[in-house]
Design a protein around this motif. Sequence first.
Motif, PDB file in Angstrom:
ATOM      1  N   SER A 105     -11.666  37.369   3.805  1.00  0.00           N
ATOM      2  CA  SER A 105     -12.656  37.861   4.597  1.00  0.00           C
ATOM      3  C   SER A 105     -13.935  37.059   4.259  1.00  0.00           C
ATOM      4  O   SER A 105     -14.941  36.901   5.245  1.00  0.00           O
ATOM      5  CB  SER A 105     -12.740  39.255   4.346  1.00  0.00           C
ATOM      6  OG  SER A 105     -13.471  39.613   2.864  1.00  0.00           O
ATOM      7  N   VAL A 106     -14.342  36.550   3.002  1.00  0.00           N
ATOM      8  CA  VAL A 106     -15.602  35.957   2.513  1.00  0.00           C
ATOM      9  C   VAL A 106     -15.161  34.425   3.432  1.00  0.00           C
ATOM     10  O   VAL A 106     -16.398  33.977   3.771  1.00  0.00           O
ATOM     11  CB  VAL A 106     -15.635  35.822   1.170  1.00  0.00           C
ATOM     12  CG1 VAL A 106     -16.599  35.024   0.805  1.00  0.00           C
ATOM     13  CG2 VAL A 106     -15.733  37.349   0.795  1.00  0.00           C
ATOM     14  N   ILE A 107     -14.198  34.095   3.126  1.00  0.00           N
ATOM     15  CA  ILE A 107     -13.734  32.621   3.873  1.00  0.00           C
ATOM     16  C   ILE A 107     -14.177  32.563   5.150  1.00  0.00           C
ATOM     17  O   ILE A 107     -14.981  31.649   5.785  1.00  0.00           O
ATOM     18  CB  ILE A 107     -12.520  32.027   3.419  1.00  0.00           C
ATOM     19  CG1 ILE A 107     -12.473  31.797   1.870  1.00  0.00           C
ATOM     20  CG2 ILE A 107     -12.347  30.828   4.250  1.00  0.00           C
ATOM     21  CD1 ILE A 107     -10.981  31.522   1.498  1.00  0.00           C
ATOM     22  N   PHE A 108     -13.710  33.621   6.081  1.00  0.00           N
ATOM     23  CA  PHE A 108     -13.746  33.517   7.479  1.00  0.00           C
ATOM     24  C   PHE A 108     -15.163  33.836   7.913  1.00  0.00           C
ATOM     25  O   PHE A 108     -15.719  33.290   8.842  1.00  0.00           O
ATOM     26  CB  PHE A 108     -12.883  34.680   7.840  1.00  0.00           C
ATOM     27  CG  PHE A 108     -12.682  34.846   9.637  1.00  0.00           C
ATOM     28  CD1 PHE A 108     -12.108  33.833  10.326  1.00  0.00           C
ATOM     29  CD2 PHE A 108     -13.516  35.869  10.045  1.00  0.00           C
ATOM     30  CE1 PHE A 108     -12.482  34.487  11.656  1.00  0.00           C
ATOM     31  CE2 PHE A 108     -13.574  36.077  11.459  1.00  0.00           C
ATOM     32  CZ  PHE A 108     -12.941  35.153  12.389  1.00  0.00           C
ATOM     33  N   GLN A 160     -18.997  37.604  -3.532  1.00  0.00           N
ATOM     34  CA  GLN A 160     -19.858  38.373  -2.372  1.00  0.00           C
ATOM     35  C   GLN A 160     -19.665  37.714  -1.236  1.00  0.00           C
ATOM     36  O   GLN A 160     -19.072  36.810  -1.157  1.00  0.00           O
ATOM     37  CB  GLN A 160     -21.394  38.089  -3.231  1.00  0.00           C
ATOM     38  CG  GLN A 160     -21.680  39.301  -4.384  1.00  0.00           C
ATOM     39  CD  GLN A 160     -23.054  39.042  -4.593  1.00  0.00           C
ATOM     40  OE1 GLN A 160     -23.765  38.436  -4.468  1.00  0.00           O
ATOM     41  NE2 GLN A 160     -23.362  40.284  -5.533  1.00  0.00           N
ATOM     42  N   TYR A 161     -20.604  38.425  -0.284  1.00  0.00           N
ATOM     43  CA  TYR A 161     -20.552  37.713   0.952  1.00  0.00           C
ATOM     44  C   TYR A 161     -22.014  36.986   1.242  1.00  0.00           C
ATOM     45  O   TYR A 161     -22.455  36.964   2.355  1.00  0.00           O
ATOM     46  CB  TYR A 161     -20.509  39.032   1.989  1.00  0.00           C
ATOM     47  CG  TYR A 161     -19.125  39.605   2.125  1.00  0.00           C
ATOM     48  CD1 TYR A 161     -18.095  39.217   2.920  1.00  0.00           C
ATOM     49  CD2 TYR A 161     -18.797  40.556   1.245  1.00  0.00           C
ATOM     50  CE1 TYR A 161     -16.965  39.546   2.862  1.00  0.00           C
ATOM     51  CE2 TYR A 161     -17.662  41.102   1.398  1.00  0.00           C
ATOM     52  CZ  TYR A 161     -16.521  40.681   2.309  1.00  0.00           C
ATOM     53  OH  TYR A 161     -15.361  41.328   2.005  1.00  0.00           O
ATOM     54  N   ASN A 162     -22.428  36.151   0.311  1.00  0.00           N
ATOM     55  CA  ASN A 162     -23.666  35.650   0.453  1.00  0.00           C
ATOM     56  C   ASN A 162     -23.716  34.552   1.527  1.00  0.00           C
ATOM     57  O   ASN A 162     -24.636  34.208   2.324  1.00  0.00           O
ATOM     58  CB  ASN A 162     -24.376  35.185  -0.839  1.00  0.00           C
ATOM     59  CG  ASN A 162     -24.685  36.000  -1.918  1.00  0.00           C
ATOM     60  OD1 ASN A 162     -25.608  36.702  -1.536  1.00  0.00           O
ATOM     61  ND2 ASN A 162     -23.842  36.228  -2.831  1.00  0.00           N
ATOM     62  N   GLY A 163     -22.688  33.649   1.804  1.00  0.00           N
ATOM     63  CA  GLY A 163     -22.696  32.764   2.847  1.00  0.00           C
ATOM     64  C   GLY A 163     -22.788  33.337   4.046  1.00  0.00           C
ATOM     65  O   GLY A 163     -23.631  32.709   4.986  1.00  0.00           O
ATOM     66  N   PHE A 164     -22.110  34.347   4.371  1.00  0.00           N
ATOM     67  CA  PHE A 164     -22.299  35.111   5.832  1.00  0.00           C
ATOM     68  C   PHE A 164     -23.970  35.508   5.832  1.00  0.00           C
ATOM     69  O   PHE A 164     -24.558  35.347   6.887  1.00  0.00           O
ATOM     70  CB  PHE A 164     -21.543  36.244   5.798  1.00  0.00           C
ATOM     71  CG  PHE A 164     -21.871  37.438   6.745  1.00  0.00           C
ATOM     72  CD1 PHE A 164     -21.464  36.958   8.126  1.00  0.00           C
ATOM     73  CD2 PHE A 164     -22.288  38.737   6.555  1.00  0.00           C
ATOM     74  CE1 PHE A 164     -21.639  37.976   9.051  1.00  0.00           C
ATOM     75  CE2 PHE A 164     -22.621  39.610   7.747  1.00  0.00           C
ATOM     76  CZ  PHE A 164     -22.208  38.960   8.891  1.00  0.00           C
ATOM     77  N   LEU A 165     -24.485  35.930   4.821  1.00  0.00           N
ATOM     78  CA  LEU A 165     -25.882  36.404   4.895  1.00  0.00           C
ATOM     79  C   LEU A 165     -26.803  35.352   4.809  1.00  0.00           C
ATOM     80  O   LEU A 165     -28.018  35.134   5.798  1.00  0.00           O
ATOM     81  CB  LEU A 165     -26.218  37.255   3.920  1.00  0.00           C
ATOM     82  CG  LEU A 165     -25.596  38.639   3.598  1.00  0.00           C
ATOM     83  CD1 LEU A 165     -25.615  39.301   2.247  1.00  0.00           C
ATOM     84  CD2 LEU A 165     -25.761  39.463   4.862  1.00  0.00           C
ATOM     85  N   PHE A 166     -26.481  34.341   4.258  1.00  0.00           N
ATOM     86  CA  PHE A 166     -27.356  32.929   4.243  1.00  0.00           C
ATOM     87  C   PHE A 166     -27.238  32.332   5.727  1.00  0.00           C
ATOM     88  O   PHE A 166     -28.121  31.426   6.071  1.00  0.00           O
ATOM     89  CB  PHE A 166     -27.078  31.953   3.191  1.00  0.00           C
ATOM     90  CG  PHE A 166     -27.720  32.505   1.754  1.00  0.00           C
ATOM     91  CD1 PHE A 166     -29.042  32.277   1.806  1.00  0.00           C
ATOM     92  CD2 PHE A 166     -27.168  32.935   0.819  1.00  0.00           C
ATOM     93  CE1 PHE A 166     -29.926  32.752   0.675  1.00  0.00           C
ATOM     94  CE2 PHE A 166     -27.744  33.118  -0.183  1.00  0.00           C
ATOM     95  CZ  PHE A 166     -28.853  32.950  -0.468  1.00  0.00           C
TER      96      PHE A 166
END
Length: 518
Positions: A105-108, A160-166
């Motif tokens: 889910s993080v990668i996607f 964490q999901y920082n990539g999605f947020l950034f």
Amino acid sequence: MAAPVVDGWFPALALGVSLLKCLFINAYHSTDFEVHRNWLAITHSLPVSRWYHENTSEWTLDYPPLFAWFEFGLSHVAQHFDRDMLVVENLNYDSPMTVLFQRLSVIFTDLVFIFAVRECCRCVQKQKGSRDVLNRPSFVLAVLLLWNFGLLIVDHIHFQYNGFLFGFLLLSVAKHLQSQHLQGALLFAVLLNLKHIYLYVAPAYGIYLLRSYCFTQDNKDGSISWRSFSPLRLIALGSIVTSVCALSFGPFIAMGQLPQVLSRLFPFKRGLCHAYWAPNIWALYNMLDKSLAILGVRLKLLEEAGLPRASMTGGLVQEFQHSVLPSVSPSITLVCTLLFILPAVASIWRRPRGAQGFLRCLLLCALASFIFGWHVHEKAILIAILPLSILAVESREDAGIFLVLSTTGHYSLFPLIFTPAELPIKVGLMLMFVIYSFTALRKLHSGSLLHPLESVYLLGLVVVAIACEIIFPLSPWQQKLPFLPLLLTSVYCSVGVCYSFLRLYVSLLRQEEKPKQL
């Protein structure tokens, strides 16, 4: 800004880093893994009215409602992997299928980040006479962002999901660089309702949009033309922010739960610093307090029995006092933060320097909040490192600041990954990123980018790393002083972070006045 300069190399670069992330699926993961599994269970199994009241786990839902809906959406995919992960009572549940789903889910969701990086690469100036793809600013920026060391270990090992947020942050910045200000404002409003830590940079957005979008003209001397104010533009901006917040918080306001939601979002009963001190001014303040306390005991000026234990950091909901120096309250950290943000926002109000000036102000707001904020997490340093990458490929001076801040800030994340199996991974990734950023930026700007003392300071990180990662675990101090490596890392890195902040401020205040560019 420049025309699009992104070629066929970008998909290969993005695919490569995505495949690398897949290699970390079975790596160590922190308690943040259980945090997000619990939020999946809460949003899937309970009615909306109970989301911000549920406390079976200590890891209660403390992100804004839009992120809760994000978890709700993920939970409907998660049920096809392992339905047991969506049971609230299944604390610390990490079956192989649960791990696989959460990692994927993080990668996607990093696709949002990848798209944002592509847009940022379209905004940088193409270097004249550069035919080699590897030496183009857009390529260097893509590597610095997509292969960012901090994001790789925080999201894909620590979890964490920082990539999605950034992705939302960088896409918002890119839209402003492309003069698409309403889209930029919408993206930032969505981001704030996904994670409220981005309030750090809200002053930069607010002042920039008010000054450079709502006021459409300047006087000949560059000062503001009050007659050029556009109420319609202000209404458009206000409508965007209000609509997003209404969609996010509206259901909870209707249920009379707004105070409960806000109490979860802003838990000021936590300590001044996180359990591991973020490398900021309070780490130096805490170190000074501990040093004075030890000195006072040895000089028999203080009674050791009367000194508070663990006086600066707290667990989930604790408050502590300093031993010698005056204790710091949330209001004091707020005042300090606002005081150090004020010159930056005042600068873009008096003399706007286009979207580049906005980006520099955003960086200063992020760093001021990181350095002086209350209960700051060490991972928040990425809010400054990632946007600074954009300036680093276009300005020689900013490139030097980037090298100091990224190297120091990234090394400060080392304690997050403390398992022996992951030591070679974090060291290898860190070395690759540092070597690439130094060589690529030096070639891009033709020459050395650091002063001698800056180089000496960064080399000192090697000594700190050897002491903390190799010598200390083998020494008898490990049992007596287990907090020593964290303290040394935090205090040493805080010097570099504060120094970078001051250099950025000096750069802003002495920058030549330029006409507004929209």
